[in-house]
Enzyme design. Structure first.
Site, PDB file in Angstrom:
ATOM      1  N   GLU B  69       0.834  -1.201   0.000  1.00 25.74           N
ATOM      2  CA  GLU B  69       0.000   0.000   0.000  1.00 25.74           C
ATOM      3  C   GLU B  69       0.870   1.252   0.000  1.00 25.74           C
ATOM      4  O   GLU B  69       0.724   2.150  -0.832  1.00 25.74           O
ATOM      5  CB  GLU B  69      -0.894  -0.007   1.235  1.00 25.74           C
ATOM      6  CG  GLU B  69      -1.529   1.318   1.573  1.00 25.74           C
ATOM      7  CD  GLU B  69      -1.801   1.431   3.068  1.00 25.74           C
ATOM      8  OE1 GLU B  69      -2.881   1.010   3.473  1.00 25.74           O
ATOM      9  OE2 GLU B  69      -0.932   1.936   3.812  1.00 25.74           O
ATOM     10  N   ASP B 126      -5.411  -3.487  -2.639  1.00 25.36           N
ATOM     11  CA  ASP B 126      -5.337  -2.023  -2.707  1.00 25.36           C
ATOM     12  C   ASP B 126      -3.934  -1.568  -3.073  1.00 25.36           C
ATOM     13  O   ASP B 126      -3.747  -0.663  -3.871  1.00 25.36           O
ATOM     14  CB  ASP B 126      -5.809  -1.381  -1.399  1.00 25.36           C
ATOM     15  CG  ASP B 126      -5.034  -1.879  -0.197  1.00 25.36           C
ATOM     16  OD1 ASP B 126      -4.321  -2.894  -0.308  1.00 25.36           O
ATOM     17  OD2 ASP B 126      -5.139  -1.245   0.863  1.00 25.36           O
TER      18      ASP B 126
END
Lengths: 339, 427
Positions: B69, B126
């Site tokens: 991330e 993500d």
């Protein structure tokens, strides 16, 4: 890295894959490159944090005694001074004689604090105007934190686990007033140069480099703490465990090449480290007139701040690894600048 | 059973379509001076605090670990601020350290002090989404075909490995492993970075990008829990009835993951009920600490402290999107840690970044040619002559239509062990 390029040029028949921790290393690599297992270099050039963390994980192989002795002969007192950290697994290929010193601007702060208590007072009165970099990522941070037990009179400066009560307390106390913990020494120097902070602990070599390169403001000055020692920092050569013994002959050739005086001028300090036997390094002269002029201006200050310093060894690898971990957990992870 | 199931699905589709029309309606113009894009100094501030010299993004609130991330955020910021050297350092570290051997995705977590720094091979979708988006932007900004090819590989892997059909929905898995459970699919709605999903359709045209957006928006609308009617950090999509519920095993909170749901909605300028609900929650004058850092969606409990600058930045963006005054722009230096600073920077960028156009949807696959091809072609030729269709069409139909989903952001949560954002004491 010019010295390594020169080695490849002069010894095309010796192929040594060299892993460094950052592609843009120009002075001391600062973080552990973790791709040793995938890229499998023959040699890694690492900073103190990488050396210590790798050593505690058993990543480095023991170097031949002859190589270590040759290192002591060529690097003089600095190699001996760093022996608690290097042990049998590393040699010093370049070194900066010491830190921490406090970088400040004469026009902003003519008389900087020279002790832990006065530095804490200054930080309280001038919040966000002081910082030190993260010890796990920056040599400045390592030197500063390693010097704290001496500044604060801790019970056992070489035992960070049980002998640093005052140091850990002091780091927590100053935390709200620290601007932030920079992610690298270069980043911290930039912040200082741009006027974002007034005080920064640095090493002597970094100050001289900043002077030679013109990156530091003209009125930047170096102040020493009243009682803190000078702790050297270095760039270390280590050999990963997977390297077979027959490769050692090539690695020894690289090591001796890097330690030649002419190569020391190319690597990292460009010959601008304090010269002379009293500093443990014989640095050749600067290469340009401008550098020579800057050197002549800066050397008296560098000599003065070093003159009265005790020269002490960095922490042993296991203790340094402990400090880096505890700092990340207790100080870095809970930083609250009070806003 | 089958009919009932079809009926439910059809009803949901119809509701979803209506919602989509509403959701994509433009938001009101902000009733204040136009926002300004963050200055380069903001990137320098982020870089000096959180980007190690080798390109590793340091999660300062989690013992200095890193994750995909953060690497994705760092790459995105670097390309946004046109810092190619930093981009290459961050991407280089990410490739060397987090690349998975079995696909084009990335391991989610790196602990510099562990004997096995990358001990969990699972990915975080993500992070993968932001890495792919940043690579695509870098390829377009600096004209580097290799970056585009890398973006295509990651985007393709996301579609193939991290999406799953649940009833009539296409759902984004938070990671390849561990989220398809006996009781249902665990979903993290904050991973739906809508602008990124839309952008990635440019490099991998596929109808699934638009479906992810449509179904994701519908899920967000349905995931309204507790008094504030907000989504939880982690959602369970039941296998039996496909209804969203708060996922067991995580704190039932709207907190450090779900704060990115309104961020992603506002980034893509989507007028969803969740945006207004978040604004009401954060601005509620009855809350002793505003904006609250989080809320337990079951008990209503809130912590005795306010959210940090990251929360305030997302709130400010939300207010701006709803036409309210958003106050002084927050700065990276206002945030206490990496995640807060990343939220600040994203919210600032989102406020002025042009919205992504809808995702490109390639045409439906053509039916297979009939067996008697000669006969068919002859008949077509005759018809063409009769209808005079052999003239060149002055307005040829484009082969594909773009629609753009947004992308999602990664969260660092991968199970409940240390590092779970929801369990990290916020400040």
């Amino acid at each position: 890295m010019p010295a390594l390029a020169e080695f490849s040029k002069q010894y095309p028949h010796l192929r040594v894959d060299i892993g460094t921790e950052a592609q843009d290393v120009d002075w001391v690599s600062t973080a552990l490159q973790d791709d040793l297992q995938t890229e499998r270099p023959d040699v890694a050039l690492v900073g103190a944090a990488a050396l210590a963390l790798g050593k505690t994980r058993g990543l480095w192989r023991v170097l031949p005694a002859g190589l270590r002795e040759a290192n002591h002969a060529s690097m003089g007192g600095l190699a001996a001074q760093m022996r608690p950290l290097t042990g049998e697994e590393a040699i010093v290929v370049s070194a900066d004689p010491g830190g921490p010193f406090l970088l400040h601007r004469r026009s902003v702060l003519s008389e900087p604090p020279r002790g832990a208590a006065t530095l804490l007072d200054y930080a309280r009165q001038n919040p966000q105007r002081f910082l030190y970099p993260r010890p796990s990522a920056a040599a400045f941070g390592q030197q500063f934190v390693m010097a704290l037990p001496y500044l604060l009179g801790d019970r056992n400066p070489s035992d960070a686990q049980s002998g640093w009560e005052q140091s850990w307390r002091w780091m927590r106390e100053i935390d709200p007033y620290v601007a932030y913990y920079a992610s690298g020494s270069g980043e911290a120097m930039q912040e200082f140069s741009e006027g974002g902070i007034d005080l920064l602990p640095v090493s002597l070599g970094a100050f001289l480099q900043g002077r030679m390169s013109g990156r530091l403001p003209e009125d930047a000055r170096l102040a020493s703490f009243d009682i803190a020692p000078a702790i050297p920092r270095g760039l270390f050569l280590v050999v990963p465990n997977h390297v077979p013994p027959e490769r050692m002959v090539h690695i020894e050739a690289l090591a001796s090449f890097l330690l030649r005086p002419e190569m020391q001028t190319l690597a990292f300090g460009r010959g601008l480290l304090p010269a002379g036997p009293e500093f443990g390094i014989d640095g050749p002269a600067p290469r340009t007139d401008a550098e020579k002029a800057a050197w002549d201006r800066a050397l008296p200050m560098a000599t003065a701040v070093m003159a009265a310093r005790r020269r002490l060894s960095p922490l042993p690898a296991d203790q340094l690894a402990f400090v880096l971990g505890r700092w990340d957990e207790e100080i870095g992870a809970t930083h609250n600048d009070g806003r | 059973m089958a009919r009932n199931r079809q009926g439910r699905a059809g009803g949901r589709l119809a509701r979803g379509f209506c919602f989509l029309l509403l959701a994509l309606s433009p938001l009101p113009a902000a009733a204040q001076a136009p926002a300004q894009a963050p200055a380069d100094a903001e990137w320098r501030a982020f870089s000096r605090r959180y980007v190690a010299p080798g390109g590793r993004i340091i999660d300062t609130a989690n013992q200095g670990i890193s994750h995909s991330e953060g690497q994705g955020y760092g790459m995105f910021f670097a390309v946004y601020f046109n810092d190619r050297a930093a981009f290459e350092r961050i991407w280089g570290w990410t490739q060397r350290t987090l690349s998975r051997r079995q696909d084009a995705l990335f391991s989610w977590r790196y602990d510099p002090r562990s004997s096995f720094p990358v001990s969990d091979p699972n990915n975080a979708t993500d992070g993968d989404i932001f890495i792919a988006w940043a690579l695509l932007m870098a390829s377009e900004r600096w004209d580097v075909p290799d970056y585009r090819a890398a973006a295509a590989r990651v985007a393709t892997a996301i579609l193939n490995c991290c999406t799953v059909e649940v009833g009539n929905r296409l759902v984004l898995l938070p990671g390849i492993s561990g989220f398809q459970r006996a009781e249902g699919i665990v979903v993290n709605l904050s991973y739906y970075a809508f602008p990124a999903l839309r952008a990635l359709s440019r490099v991998v045209p596929d109808r699934r990008w638009a479906r992810l957006e449509r179904d994701g928006l519908e899920l967000i609308r349905e995931a309204a829990f507790g008094q504030p009617q907000l989504p939880p950090d982690w959602l369970l999509l039941g296998r039996s009835d496909e209804r969203p519920a708060i996922a067991p095993g995580w704190p039932p909170r709207f907190s450090w993951d779900a704060v990115r749901v309104p961020l992603n909605l506002a980034w893509q300028r989507v007028d969803a009920p969740t945006l207004s609900a978040a604004n009401r929650f954060w601005a509620n004058p009855e809350n002793p600490h505003r904006p609250p850092a989080w809320i337990d969606l079951r008990s209503g409990q809130m912590p005795p402290y306010a959210g940090h600058a990251g929360t305030r930045a997302v709130h400010a963006l939300t207010r701006a999107r709803l036409g309210e005054a958003s106050g002084r722009p927050l700065r990276v230096a206002d945030a206490p840690d990496y995640f807060g600073a990343a939220l600040v920077l994203q919210a600032r960028i989102a406020e002025t970044m042009p919205p992504e156009p809808p995702a490109l949807e390639p045409p439906e696959a053509s039916p297979p040619p009939p067996q008697n091809r000669w006969f068919t072609e002859l008949g077509r030729a005759v018809l063409t002559r009769i209808r005079r269709e052999d003239r060149e069409d002055p307005n040829p139909v484009t082969e594909a239509r773009w629609s753009r989903p947004d992308f999602l952001e990664p969260s660092q949560v991968r199970g409940v062990p240390s590092g779970l954002r929801g369990l990290v004491p916020p400040r």
